[in-house]
Each structure stands twice: as structure tokens, then as C-alpha cells.
Design a protein around this motif. Structure first.
Motif, PDB file in Angstrom:
ATOM      1  N   SER A   1       0.800  -1.488   0.608  1.00 33.07           N
ATOM      2  CA  SER A   1      -0.326  -0.474  -0.188  1.00 33.07           C
ATOM      3  C   SER A   1       1.025   1.485   0.054  1.00 33.07           C
ATOM      4  CB  SER A   1      -0.898   0.407   1.226  1.00 33.07           C
ATOM      5  OG  SER A   1      -0.558  -0.496   2.283  1.00 33.07           O
ATOM      6  N   ILE A   2       1.727   1.008   0.905  1.00 30.64           N
ATOM      7  CA  ILE A   2       3.155   2.467   1.002  1.00 30.64           C
ATOM      8  C   ILE A   2       3.141   2.715  -0.861  1.00 30.64           C
ATOM      9  CG2 ILE A   2       5.242   3.124   1.577  1.00 30.64           C
ATOM     10  CD1 ILE A   2       4.559   2.253   4.972  1.00 30.64           C
ATOM     11  N   GLU A   3       4.125   1.832  -1.036  1.00 28.66           N
ATOM     12  CA  GLU A   3       4.333   1.878  -2.636  1.00 28.66           C
ATOM     13  C   GLU A   3       3.122   2.842  -3.832  1.00 28.66           C
ATOM     14  OE1 GLU A   3       4.868  -2.495  -5.152  1.00 28.66           O
ATOM     15  OE2 GLU A   3       5.753  -1.483  -3.940  1.00 28.66           O
ATOM     16  N   LYS A   4       1.687   2.314  -3.258  1.00 27.82           N
ATOM     17  CA  LYS A   4       0.304   2.887  -4.158  1.00 27.82           C
ATOM     18  C   LYS A   4       0.220   4.389  -4.233  1.00 27.82           C
ATOM     19  CE  LYS A   4      -0.674  -2.076  -5.181  1.00 27.82           C
ATOM     20  NZ  LYS A   4      -1.748  -2.506  -4.922  1.00 27.82           N
ATOM     21  N   MET A   5       0.878   4.663  -2.057  1.00 27.81           N
ATOM     22  CA  MET A   5       0.538   5.640  -1.939  1.00 27.81           C
ATOM     23  C   MET A   5       0.706   7.282  -2.259  1.00 27.81           C
ATOM     24  SD  MET A   5      -0.898   5.080   1.763  1.00 27.81           S
ATOM     25  CE  MET A   5      -1.211   3.966   2.451  1.00 27.81           C
ATOM     26  N   SER A   6       1.740   7.114  -2.309  1.00 22.49           N
ATOM     27  CA  SER A   6       2.144   8.718  -2.607  1.00 22.49           C
ATOM     28  C   SER A   6       4.166   8.366  -2.901  1.00 22.49           C
ATOM     29  CB  SER A   6       1.843   9.922  -1.291  1.00 22.49           C
ATOM     30  OG  SER A   6       3.238  10.989  -1.150  1.00 22.49           O
ATOM     31  N   PRO A   7       5.008   9.363  -3.912  1.00 17.66           N
ATOM     32  CA  PRO A   7       5.564   9.335  -4.229  1.00 17.66           C
ATOM     33  C   PRO A   7       6.673  10.271  -2.768  1.00 17.66           C
ATOM     34  CG  PRO A   7       4.505  10.307  -5.554  1.00 17.66           C
ATOM     35  CD  PRO A   7       3.539   9.870  -3.873  1.00 17.66           C
ATOM     36  N   ASP A   8       6.002  10.971  -2.195  1.00 17.18           N
ATOM     37  CA  ASP A   8       6.576  11.202  -1.119  1.00 17.18           C
ATOM     38  C   ASP A   8       6.489  10.607   0.000  1.00 17.18           C
ATOM     39  OD1 ASP A   8       6.643  13.336  -2.188  1.00 17.18           O
ATOM     40  OD2 ASP A   8       4.864  14.270  -1.549  1.00 17.18           O
ATOM     41  N   LEU A   9       6.211   9.091   0.415  1.00 14.61           N
ATOM     42  CA  LEU A   9       6.019   8.003   1.587  1.00 14.61           C
ATOM     43  C   LEU A   9       7.335   6.878   0.899  1.00 14.61           C
ATOM     44  CD1 LEU A   9       4.981   7.745   3.751  1.00 14.61           C
ATOM     45  CD2 LEU A   9       2.915   6.820   2.742  1.00 14.61           C
ATOM     46  N   GLN A  10       8.134   6.667   1.013  1.00 10.91           N
ATOM     47  CA  GLN A  10       9.023   5.706   0.760  1.00 10.91           C
ATOM     48  C   GLN A  10       9.728   4.544   2.171  1.00 10.91           C
ATOM     49  OE1 GLN A  10      12.787   6.426  -0.198  1.00 10.91           O
ATOM     50  NE2 GLN A  10      13.551   4.327  -1.174  1.00 10.91           N
ATOM     51  N   LEU A  11       9.776   3.288   2.035  1.00 13.91           N
ATOM     52  CA  LEU A  11      10.076   2.434   3.243  1.00 13.91           C
ATOM     53  C   LEU A  11      10.777   1.419   2.444  1.00 13.91           C
ATOM     54  CD1 LEU A  11       7.366   0.625   4.605  1.00 13.91           C
ATOM     55  CD2 LEU A  11       9.381  -1.408   2.982  1.00 13.91           C
ATOM     56  N   ILE A  12      12.114   1.438   3.467  1.00 10.29           N
ATOM     57  CA  ILE A  12      13.210   0.078   2.957  1.00 10.29           C
ATOM     58  C   ILE A  12      13.350  -0.701   4.407  1.00 10.29           C
ATOM     59  CG2 ILE A  12      15.777   0.054   2.307  1.00 10.29           C
ATOM     60  CD1 ILE A  12      15.540   3.063   1.971  1.00 10.29           C
ATOM     61  N   ARG A  13      13.172  -1.995   3.891  1.00 10.41           N
ATOM     62  CA  ARG A  13      13.669  -3.023   4.939  1.00 10.41           C
ATOM     63  C   ARG A  13      15.739  -2.824   5.166  1.00 10.41           C
ATOM     64  NH1 ARG A  13       8.984  -7.083   4.477  1.00 10.41           N
ATOM     65  NH2 ARG A  13       7.432  -5.585   5.861  1.00 10.41           N
ATOM     66  N   PHE A  14      16.082  -2.961   6.257  1.00 11.85           N
ATOM     67  CA  PHE A  14      17.489  -3.632   6.435  1.00 11.85           C
ATOM     68  C   PHE A  14      16.801  -5.009   7.636  1.00 11.85           C
ATOM     69  CE2 PHE A  14      17.626   0.407   4.976  1.00 11.85           C
ATOM     70  CZ  PHE A  14      18.826   0.552   4.723  1.00 11.85           C
ATOM     71  N   GLY A  15      17.806  -6.004   7.012  1.00 11.56           N
ATOM     72  CA  GLY A  15      18.078  -6.808   7.888  1.00 11.56           C
ATOM     73  C   GLY A  15      17.190  -8.054   8.582  1.00 11.56           C
ATOM     74  N   ALA A  16      16.326  -8.309   7.097  1.00  7.96           N
ATOM     75  CA  ALA A  16      15.045  -8.839   7.210  1.00  7.96           C
ATOM     76  C   ALA A  16      15.297  -9.884   7.461  1.00  7.96           C
ATOM     77  CB  ALA A  16      14.937  -8.597   5.779  1.00  7.96           C
ATOM     78  N   MET A  17      14.859 -10.784   8.087  1.00  5.70           N
ATOM     79  CA  MET A  17      15.063 -12.416   8.816  1.00  5.70           C
ATOM     80  C   MET A  17      13.427 -12.849   9.249  1.00  5.70           C
ATOM     81  SD  MET A  17      17.189 -11.198  12.369  1.00  5.70           S
ATOM     82  CE  MET A  17      15.157 -11.166  13.847  1.00  5.70           C
ATOM     83  N   LYS A  18      13.437 -14.250   9.071  1.00  6.67           N
ATOM     84  CA  LYS A  18      13.004 -15.209   8.931  1.00  6.67           C
ATOM     85  C   LYS A  18      12.446 -16.177   9.980  1.00  6.67           C
ATOM     86  CE  LYS A  18      10.845 -14.367   4.731  1.00  6.67           C
ATOM     87  NZ  LYS A  18       9.847 -13.935   4.741  1.00  6.67           N
ATOM     88  N   LYS A  19      13.937 -15.610  10.932  1.00  4.50           N
ATOM     89  CA  LYS A  19      13.443 -16.355  12.404  1.00  4.50           C
ATOM     90  C   LYS A  19      14.198 -15.567  13.804  1.00  4.50           C
ATOM     91  CE  LYS A  19      16.935 -18.584  11.079  1.00  4.50           C
ATOM     92  NZ  LYS A  19      18.049 -19.881  11.101  1.00  4.50           N
ATOM     93  N   PHE A  20      13.639 -15.454  14.962  1.00  7.49           N
ATOM     94  CA  PHE A  20      13.925 -14.360  15.669  1.00  7.49           C
ATOM     95  C   PHE A  20      15.770 -14.432  15.663  1.00  7.49           C
ATOM     96  CE2 PHE A  20      10.081 -15.964  17.535  1.00  7.49           C
ATOM     97  CZ  PHE A  20       9.627 -15.117  17.943  1.00  7.49           C
TER      98      PHE A  20
END
Length: 181
Positions: free
Chosen positions: A55-74
Motif C-alpha cells: 500500500s505504501i508504494e501505491k500511496m504517494s511518491p513522498d512516502l518511501q519504505l526500506i527494510r534492513f536486516g530482514a529475518m524469517k526467524k528470531f
């Protein structure tokens, strides 16, 4: 560099064991972008395929989300090699935030799950405190996650603690697509 500046940039901390920390931060991010300001959301240690990514990528060019350290477990379940990879990725995320603060590219920067990064001692609390103390005076910052350190609480202008009173997880209902993920 941003041309439309906030009058005064404050620091928010959303903490506690209850649901709603990221949701509150994303709500503020949407409000800020809707007000004509630029927003950067940095999510740490989140690996799930969650609704906000789309939803964020569709919402506004002024809104950016980036992930760092993505994990599938603790984090504690990772082997040493995986931990080093996550640590390097988290440091890259922190450097990204520092660069955007120096360049003044955003009015609001969200550091989602930064408390988990601190709790797991991936980066030092002093590094986050220094970053916050040196931010431009017109940049707003939001930090989320359980177990906010007292030093962050003392530095913040807003502190909200989400308290779990009841949660479906206790009844065996896990994260549902579109609601918790």
C-alpha cells in the motif's frame, strides 16, 4: 534537500508489549505525507511479506519504505554467520538514515523496530542517541519497538506505551494477512 520544512521536528517513541506500535507509526507517516511532507520509513528486522509494503508504494511518491536486516526467524535463533550478515545490513540502514539526515531529504523518518536492534545489541544505544541529538531541528523522528531504553524515553518528546491486555495469540490465533501482517 526538502523545501517544505516542519516548523519543529520532535521525537516520538512507541513502545510496549501491545499491538499497534508500527500501526501508529505508519498512521503518522501517512498523515505527514498527506500534509505535503516527505517521509522515510526504515523497518529493521522485519522479513514478513506485510500489507504496508504494497500500500505504501501505491500511496504517494513522498512516502518511501526500506527494510534492513530482514529475518524469517528470531535473532537468537540465527547462527554466527547469519548474525554478522544481519549486523552489517542493520549498520547499512543506520548509515542510510544518517545520510538522509545530513542531506535533509525527509521531514519524517520512522525507525521501525529499532528497539529490537538495541535489545539484541546489534548497534549501540549511544549511536542512536547521538543520531537523534544531531538531527536537523525540523526533522521529526519516530522510533518503535518493545523495551525502549530509559535514555530514549528521556530524550523523546512523545512517548506512548502500548499495553497488551488481551491478544488473540493467547488463543492460538496467529498473525492474519491484512490485519497483523
Amino acid at each position: 534537500m526538502i523545501t517544505n520544512k516542519l516548523e519543529k521536528g520532535l521525537i516520538h517513541v512507541y513502545t510496549g508489549d501491545g499491538k499497534g506500535k508500527t500501526t501508529a507509526a505508519l498512521g503518522q507517516a501517512i498523515r505527514t505525507a498527506g500534509g505535503g511532507f516527505k517521509v522515510l520509513i526504515i523497518q529493521f528486522l522485519k522479513g514478513d511479506d506485510t500489507g504496508e509494503l504494497y500500500s505504501i508504494e501505491k500511496m504517494s511518491p513522498d512516502l518511501q519504505l526500506i527494510r534492513f536486516g530482514a529475518m524469517k526467524k528470531f535473532y537468537f535463533q540465527l547462527n554466527e554467520e547469519e548474525k554478522i550478515e544481519i549486523q552489517n545490513n542493520i549498520k547499512e540502514g543506520l548509515e542510510t538514515i544518517k545520510r538522509h539526515l545530513i542531506e535533509e531529504n525527509y521531514n519524517l523518518i520512522v525507525m521501525d523496530e529499532i528497539m529490537a536492534v538495541l535489545y539484541n545489541k546489534i548497534i549501540d544505544l549511544d549511536e542512536v542517541l547521538t543520531l537523534l541529538k544531531s538531527k536537523p531541528s525540523h526533522v521529526e523522528m519516530i522510533l518503535t519497538g518493545r523495551d525502549a531504553p530509559k535514555e530514549l524515553i528521556d530524550l523523546a518528546d512523545y512517548v506512548t506505551e502500548m499495553q497488551m491486555i488481551k491478544h488473540p495469540f493467547e488463543e492460538g490465533i496467529y498473525a492474519r494477512k491484512g490485519i497483523e501482517s
